[in-house]
Design an enzyme around this catalytic site. Structure first.
Site, PDB file in Angstrom:
ATOM      1  N   PHE A 169      38.027  42.919  30.179  1.00 51.12           N
ATOM      2  CA  PHE A 169      39.285  43.585  30.633  1.00 51.12           C
ATOM      3  C   PHE A 169      39.629  43.017  32.076  1.00 51.12           C
ATOM      4  O   PHE A 169      38.574  43.372  32.847  1.00 51.12           O
ATOM      5  CB  PHE A 169      39.122  45.110  30.585  1.00 51.12           C
ATOM      6  CG  PHE A 169      40.390  45.754  31.013  1.00 51.12           C
ATOM      7  CD1 PHE A 169      41.575  45.943  30.149  1.00 51.12           C
ATOM      8  CD2 PHE A 169      40.853  46.032  32.448  1.00 51.12           C
ATOM      9  CE1 PHE A 169      42.955  46.445  30.574  1.00 51.12           C
ATOM     10  CE2 PHE A 169      42.095  46.464  32.964  1.00 51.12           C
ATOM     11  CZ  PHE A 169      43.144  46.721  31.917  1.00 51.12           C
ATOM     12  N   ASP A 254      34.596  39.106  37.970  1.00 49.24           N
ATOM     13  CA  ASP A 254      35.768  40.259  38.086  1.00 49.24           C
ATOM     14  C   ASP A 254      34.832  41.376  38.459  1.00 49.24           C
ATOM     15  O   ASP A 254      34.552  42.181  37.627  1.00 49.24           O
ATOM     16  CB  ASP A 254      36.427  40.335  37.019  1.00 49.24           C
ATOM     17  CG  ASP A 254      37.386  41.595  37.219  1.00 49.24           C
ATOM     18  OD1 ASP A 254      37.579  42.074  37.965  1.00 49.24           O
ATOM     19  OD2 ASP A 254      38.402  41.610  36.169  1.00 49.24           O
ATOM     20  N   LYS A 283      40.521  48.267  43.050  1.00 52.64           N
ATOM     21  CA  LYS A 283      40.078  49.758  42.886  1.00 52.64           C
ATOM     22  C   LYS A 283      39.585  50.369  44.298  1.00 52.64           C
ATOM     23  O   LYS A 283      40.258  50.851  45.033  1.00 52.64           O
ATOM     24  CB  LYS A 283      39.282  49.700  41.587  1.00 52.64           C
ATOM     25  CG  LYS A 283      40.074  49.632  40.516  1.00 52.64           C
ATOM     26  CD  LYS A 283      39.332  49.863  39.082  1.00 52.64           C
ATOM     27  CE  LYS A 283      40.659  49.826  37.988  1.00 52.64           C
ATOM     28  NZ  LYS A 283      39.701  48.828  37.051  1.00 52.64           N
TER      29      LYS A 283
END
Ligand SMILES: *Cc1c(COP(=O)(O)O)cnc(C)c1O
Length: 427
Positions: A169, A254, A283
């Site tokens: 993802f 990531d 985030k």
């Protein structure tokens, strides 16, 4: 249990409702749910709690019901809600200068880039490219890798390949979903961007076989979050990194979700002493108040860019930069890596001690944890709804997994309150 009443982090039990309409009337949960359902495009199906206030690890809905946040916005809220120092930095900067675009310099951006670059382990050899969302950071890394392949590695025009893992993802943009292995994420969004090869996650041999002279980069989450909290075997990242070095391939991590202490070390790659060529962050970097993302890498790799090649109007704005700078300071001052490591170890112990024929496995690292349910227990979504009714926010992923990923600031006492609810629902 009185923890929730005595917790210093808990806001007043009956908060003033902030959910006032134009004429000052207040709305119920059900009314706001109906309005959001009607006017917000249906690309989400949120659980029926209309949240209106948060502090630390606790949030309230508009009717004053209280919840323990054990999702933490997929790591966006790693510091909890309304962290005092981060809020302070945010308000202070908001009153001075917020956005200037990159047409001009600003007094926060350079310092943010310097501090983040150093924080991530690059000395004066490194650089930061600031963006806003995680998907934009990943897009930036992909563009960097492709440009690097053509201008430095000598790959022929339009032939660059990037290798990714199944179950990945990396966000929701058209290019990023082009290499998703989740059918729903890409169905009917074509034509998709070519140039990606998918290999199994956790399989270094597969990477060795997939690399060709046209391979620009290997893009990987050190622990897959949305994919189901999948922790690869020890040594996987180091092996992949070595393969990349041997073949002149960029290793892109990531760490949008795993970064900033989530897994008990500052970055999840630190568990294997790997420093990626490009590190995607997001985030938590926004401190739970503002979208801030970035790619960190060497000056040599970023030298493929020239002014005008890539950009973002909001990326690197002084408000986001000031928030990001404070996040780095709070990370260090509050010893949050060590805390996440300790609390996570303890939490997995408590979760594994729950006697239940519904639980197949409890796995994770630091405070990135998942409870995988047995197939015959039914969908994880059902239990996440039951947990919500008990006052615990969590989220299902990959069908059978309940994510337990609270803010890193959570105390054992607060976490225990949640563990008891989880035991009640799953036991
Ligand atoms: C959430 C996430 C993204 C995308 O971040 P957005 O801010 O939602 O665009 C990318 N990569 C990983 C690993 C993520 O968890």
């Amino acid at each position: 249990m009185t923890v929730h009443q005595t917790s210093p982090a808990a806001p007043a039990r009956k908060p003033q409702s902030q959910s006032q309409g134009e004429s000052g009337q207040s709305y119920t949960n059900a009314q706001l749910h109906e309005i959001e359902h009607r006017y917000s495009a249906p690309n989400y199906d949120p659980m029926p709690a209309v949240l209106s206030q948060g502090k630390g690890v606790w949030v309230h809905d508009v009717e004053g019901r209280k919840y323990l946040d054990m999702l933490a916005g997929y790591s966006a809220l790693s510091f909890g809600h309304q962290h005092p120092r981060i809020m302070d930095a945010f308000f202070k900067q908001a009153k001075k200068l917020t956005v200037v675009s990159r047409a001009f310099e600003n007094d926060q951006l350079g310092l943010f880039c310097k501090e983040l670059t150093e924080f991530c382990g690059w000395g004066s050899e490194g650089q930061t490219l600031p963006m806003n969302t995680g998907a934009e950071a990943v897009e930036t890394a992909i563009k960097t890798a492709r440009k690097w392949a053509y201008s430095k590695k000598g790959v022929a025009k339009d032939q660059a390949e990037i290798i990714v893992c199944s179950g990945n993802f990396h966000g929701r943009t058209t290019t990023v979903i082009s290499f998703s292995s989740t059918p729903q994420y890409k169905a009917d969004f074509g034509p998709l961007t070519p140039g990606f090869k998918i290999i199994p996650f956790g399989d270094a041999e597969a990477l060795a076989k997939a690399i060709t002279p046209n391979t620009a980069a290997f893009l990987v989450e050190p622990i897959q979050g949305e994919g189901g909290i999948n922790v690869p075997a020890d040594g996987y990242l180091a092996k992949c990194y070595d393969l990349c070095k041997k073949n002149n391939v960029l290793f892109i991590a990531d760490e949008v979700q795993t970064g900033f202490g989530r897994t008990g070390t500052m970055f999840a790659c630190d568990h294997e002493r790997v420093r990626p060529d490009l590190l995607c962050l997001g985030k938590a970097l926004g401190g739970g108040v503002y979208p801030v993302s970035a790619v960190v890498g060497s000056r040599e790799i970023f030298s493929v860019f020239h002014a005008g090649d890539h950009g973002s109007t909001f990326g690197g704005n002084p408000l986001g930069a000031a928030v990001g700078r404070e996040v780095l300071k709070v990370m260090k001052d509050e010893n949050l890596c060590e805390k996440a490591s300790r609390t996570g170890e303890w939490l997995r112990g408590k979760l594994r001690a729950i006697k239940s024929n519904k639980i197949k496995e409890v796995r994770g690292r630091g405070l990135l944890n998942g409870i995988e349910l047995n197939k015959n227990a039914g969908d994880a979504h059902h239990y996440v709804e039951l947990l919500l009714k008990e006052g615990v926010l969590s989220k299902d992923t990959a069908g059978q997994v309940v994510r337990i990923t609270p803010p890193l600031i959570i105390t054992e006492e607060e976490a225990m309150w949640g563990v008891e609810k989880i035991a009640k629902v799953l036991g």
